[in-house]
Design a protein around this motif. Structure first.
Motif, PDB file in Angstrom:
ATOM      1  N   GLY A  81       0.745  -1.246  -0.025  1.00 16.31           N
ATOM      2  CA  GLY A  81       0.002   0.028  -0.058  1.00 16.31           C
ATOM      3  C   GLY A  81       0.963   1.310   0.085  1.00 16.31           C
ATOM      4  O   GLY A  81       0.202   2.524  -0.175  1.00 16.31           O
ATOM      5  N   LEU A  82       2.024   1.148   0.196  1.00 17.60           N
ATOM      6  CA  LEU A  82       3.062   2.436   0.113  1.00 17.60           C
ATOM      7  C   LEU A  82       3.945   2.439  -1.192  1.00 17.60           C
ATOM      8  O   LEU A  82       4.214   1.346  -1.731  1.00 17.60           O
ATOM      9  CB  LEU A  82       3.919   2.099   1.328  1.00 17.60           C
ATOM     10  CG  LEU A  82       3.372   2.403   2.750  1.00 17.60           C
ATOM     11  CD1 LEU A  82       4.666   1.841   3.750  1.00 17.60           C
ATOM     12  CD2 LEU A  82       2.741   3.657   2.955  1.00 17.60           C
ATOM     13  N   GLU A  83       3.938   3.711  -1.546  1.00 18.84           N
ATOM     14  CA  GLU A  83       4.764   3.900  -2.997  1.00 18.84           C
ATOM     15  C   GLU A  83       6.301   3.485  -2.432  1.00 18.84           C
ATOM     16  O   GLU A  83       6.850   2.808  -3.210  1.00 18.84           O
ATOM     17  CB  GLU A  83       4.613   5.202  -3.419  1.00 18.84           C
ATOM     18  CG  GLU A  83       5.469   5.313  -4.418  1.00 18.84           C
ATOM     19  CD  GLU A  83       5.160   6.942  -5.101  1.00 18.84           C
ATOM     20  OE1 GLU A  83       5.990   7.362  -5.890  1.00 18.84           O
ATOM     21  OE2 GLU A  83       4.316   7.522  -4.573  1.00 18.84           O
ATOM     22  N   SER A  84       6.623   3.954  -1.202  1.00 13.53           N
ATOM     23  CA  SER A  84       8.039   3.717  -0.667  1.00 13.53           C
ATOM     24  C   SER A  84       7.929   3.700   0.813  1.00 13.53           C
ATOM     25  O   SER A  84       7.785   4.553   1.426  1.00 13.53           O
ATOM     26  CB  SER A  84       8.975   4.538  -1.278  1.00 13.53           C
ATOM     27  OG  SER A  84      10.232   4.389  -0.674  1.00 13.53           O
ATOM     28  N   PRO A  85       8.788   2.857   1.447  1.00 17.03           N
ATOM     29  CA  PRO A  85       8.596   2.771   2.987  1.00 17.03           C
ATOM     30  C   PRO A  85       9.756   3.740   3.745  1.00 17.03           C
ATOM     31  O   PRO A  85       9.692   3.618   4.811  1.00 17.03           O
ATOM     32  CB  PRO A  85       8.783   1.316   3.413  1.00 17.03           C
ATOM     33  CG  PRO A  85       9.419   0.644   2.235  1.00 17.03           C
ATOM     34  CD  PRO A  85       9.024   1.459   0.901  1.00 17.03           C
ATOM     35  N   VAL A  86      10.587   4.239   2.535  1.00 13.44           N
ATOM     36  CA  VAL A  86      11.639   4.918   2.965  1.00 13.44           C
ATOM     37  C   VAL A  86      11.302   6.017   3.774  1.00 13.44           C
ATOM     38  O   VAL A  86      10.391   6.919   3.234  1.00 13.44           O
ATOM     39  CB  VAL A  86      12.536   5.419   1.886  1.00 13.44           C
ATOM     40  CG1 VAL A  86      13.758   6.478   2.375  1.00 13.44           C
ATOM     41  CG2 VAL A  86      13.289   4.149   1.192  1.00 13.44           C
ATOM     42  N   GLY A  87      11.840   6.306   5.243  1.00 12.46           N
ATOM     43  CA  GLY A  87      11.523   7.306   6.005  1.00 12.46           C
ATOM     44  C   GLY A  87      10.475   7.031   6.861  1.00 12.46           C
ATOM     45  O   GLY A  87      10.341   7.736   8.014  1.00 12.46           O
TER      46      GLY A  87
END
Length: 642
Positions: free
Chosen positions: A250-256
């Motif tokens: 569901g996330l575009e990117s988990p970075v951060g």
């Protein structure tokens, strides 16, 4: 240097030429040097100031074949890898799985140790030798002059050249020849030049590192594992596509993001944020089972985490393949007794050691025990050590001892576990005896490894709290018709079985046990042209190759014996080189080292007689009887073949 005569005796031409080239570096023109290759010529006598044998085993052979050996000094050489092709190895990336191929196990293992001692210990070596020329998917190989043994599936092979005398042997030779330090100066400079050349290649190779670093992201994205990096506060720094698509779709990117925003499992979060440098575990989150291994990079205070999602055997864990004792077919006395014992033991909490030949159904029995136990609702994990490399084994054991589930572990081929991992497993079993139940399977005589020091006796008895032995199929021939009937029923094709075929199948050795029988039955049913299976239905290439009364003489030994008989009939003196050629024509790919071993066995059992000098080997009456060509031999062993 005093002028002396030197004679080198080797078994093969390649070995002789390589050792001659090495020795010639230290000899002057006044020295008398000669080479004798036993496979090409065997003199009646040899006399020299110094006689050098290429190896200890070759010395034994030479003393048997040559009537008279006279020398002021005899030296039996030890050999090691040549430095000729060493510089090519610096281009191989660290951590590469590598086959070391030689004509026998001892030479392969000695060469691996020699490479490690001189600094090439960054690779994962696997000794490879006939008849065990199995690559296990490894594409890179190193060999010491045995390029003809490299399997075709190997894509890159590095040849170091034939092995040469090691330094202790060379020192003994130089001492015997009274060679002064000044006389070895030139060879020493040649060796130094080789070191400089190798260093130059290392420098050139290091320049490629920047280019490789630029490709790192591509490699991470192409990995079959989920890769995650995060700092000590739990903030995600990087995640590859495999991780993103599997655990954060569901996330575009988990970075951060913080780990607590991604995972809701307190157990997993506690594990990920522990300050230990390196550890592994198995968890359930996001509807998936997976193994996790994390490493703390202290310089950057960053955790690097690899996640392997469950598949194969782990899918079996989740879906719980329902194998029951009814699936174990057999009514013979030995099998029925074993099965009854297994049913009783399944209700206990004892660890169980299952011993039996490969193909007897050891893992099937282990799953039946697990599915009938008090832990049947818990996770049952199968760890197939025979399919894992050293690093994967370590990962599995780390995950096993970190896993908090009180289920069952089926440890397949437990005797393959390295000593350091044995200690970890033993520590786990001693301190958490009720946490996991271990059902181990082994083939062969497991206790021999304990006696040799290859397996910890404490762990052996921990795994063997109770014991089951599955008899081989050849010892339960009355079960063969039952297994045959059950397998035919699975095919859905109604077929009758001729009695002569059943009688024949009962008489076979079945070295592959039930697996071999099932494969044979399935193929026959697929190829059947009528509704009756007969001997004629046995497909070429799948006819069991051993009969019970023909097990004393292995196929390779039989081929060598046939080759000796052929040479005797033609009046040709036998030698390993000729036997290698003849057995190769018979379909047996044997090295000269293997033939040497087989000849010793045949001679010891009186299948052949060995004569000194040029007369060679002669097949005995016992040998002719074994081949079915003797005066009193019976032809019955092949008379009932289809």
């Amino acid at each position: 240097m005093k002028n002396k005569s030197i004679t080198l005796i080797s078994g093969s031409r390649d070995t002789g030429d390589s050792l001659s080239e090495q020795l010639q570096l230290y000899l002057n023109k006044e020295q008398t040097f000669s080479l004798i290759v036993l496979d090409e010529f065997c003199p009646e006598s040899v006399e020299s100031d110094l006689i050098i044998f290429s190896s200890r085993s070759l010395e034994e052979e030479a003393r048997e074949k040559i009537n008279r050996l006279k020398a002021g000094r005899f030296i039996s050489g030890r050999r090691t890898i040549s430095h000729k092709g060493i510089d090519s190895l610096v281009t191989i990336p660290a951590g590469t799985d590598i086959l070391f191929i030689n004509d026998d196990r001892e030479s392969a293992e000695e060469s691996i140790e020699a490479l490690k001692k001189i600094g090439f210990n960054q690779f994962n070596y696997k000794p490879c030798y006939p008849p065990l020329l199995e690559t296990e998917g490894i594409k890179t190989a190193i060999t010491a002059g045995e390029t003809h043994l490299v399997p075709p599936e190997v894509s890159k092979a590095y040849d170091l050249g034939s092995r040469v005398f090691d330094y202790p042997t060379l020192a003994a030779i130089l001492s015997c020849l009274e060679i002064s330090p000044d006389e070895i100066e030139a060879p020493s400079f040649r060796y130094l030049k080789k070191i400089v050349s190798t260093s130059a290649k290392v420098s050139a190779y290091s320049q490629k590192i920047n280019k490789l670093n630029s490709q790192l992201i591509m490699l991470l994205e192409g990995s079959g594992e989920g890769i995650l990096t995060y700092d000590t506060s739990g903030t995600v720094l990087m995640a590859n596509e495999n991780f993103r698509s599997s655990l954060t779709p569901g996330l575009e990117s988990p970075v951060g993001y913080r780990l607590s925003e991604i995972f809701d499992s307190k157990e997993l979060l506690s594990f990920l944020l522990k300050s230990r440098k390196e550890e592994g575990g198995r968890f359930y989150a996001g509807g998936k089972h997976f193994s996790v291994r994390k490493t703390l990079h202290e310089n950057s205070s960053t955790y690097i985490c690899s996640i392997v999602f469950s598949r194969g055997d782990m899918e079996e864990t989740v879906h719980r393949e329902r194998v029951a004792f009814d699936h174990l077919i057999g009514k013979s006395e030995s099998f029925s007794r074993m099965k009854k014992q297994a049913e009783k033991l399944s209700l206990s909490n004892f660890n169980i050691l299952i011993e039996g030949e490969k193909g007897t159904g050891r893992k099937l029995l282990a799953r039946a025990i697990s599915n009938s136990s008090h832990r049947k609702q818990q996770v049952c994990q199968t760890v197939r050590l025979e399919a894992l490399d050293r690093e994967q084994m370590e990962s599995e054991i780390e995950a096993l001892v970190s896993d908090r589930d009180e289920g069952t572990v089926i440890l397949s081929e437990a005797d393959l576990l390295p000593l350091d991992l044995q200690k970890k497993l033993l520590f786990f079993l001693i301190h958490t005896p009720e946490k996991k139940r271990i059902i181990s399977t082994v083939s062969g005589d497991f206790y021999k490894k304990v006696e040799s020091g290859a397996f910890l006796p404490e762990l052996y008895y921990k795994l063997k709290e109770s014991y089951l032995y599955i008899p081989p199929l050849r010892d339960r021939e009355d079960d063969i018709p039952l297994i045959l009937k059950a397998e035919l029923k699975k095919t859905g094709v109604k077929l009758k079985v001729d009695r002569e075929l059943i009688s024949y199948l009962k008489s076979c050795c079945w070295s592959g046990n039930i697996n071999e029988l099932i494969n044979t039955v399935r193929t026959m049913s697929a190829l059947a042209e009528t509704d009756v299976l007969t001997l004629a239905c046995l497909p070429e290439g799948m006819i069991p190759d051993q009969r019970k009364y023909d097990r004393e003489l292995p196929k390779a030994s039989r081929s060598v014996l046939m080759a000796i008989e052929q040479l005797n009939k033609k009046g040709i003196v036998t030698g390993r080189a000729k036997l290698t050629i003849l057995t190769d024509k018979m379909g047996e790919r044997l090295t000269e080292a293997q033939i040497r071993r087989i000849l010793k066995e045949l001679t010891a059992e009186d299948f052949v007689r060995k004569e000194k000098g040029r007369y060679g080997l002669f097949i005995s009456e016992k040998g002719r009887q074994a081949l079915g060509t003797g005066d009193s031999s019976s032809k019955r062993q092949f008379s009932d073949f289809p």
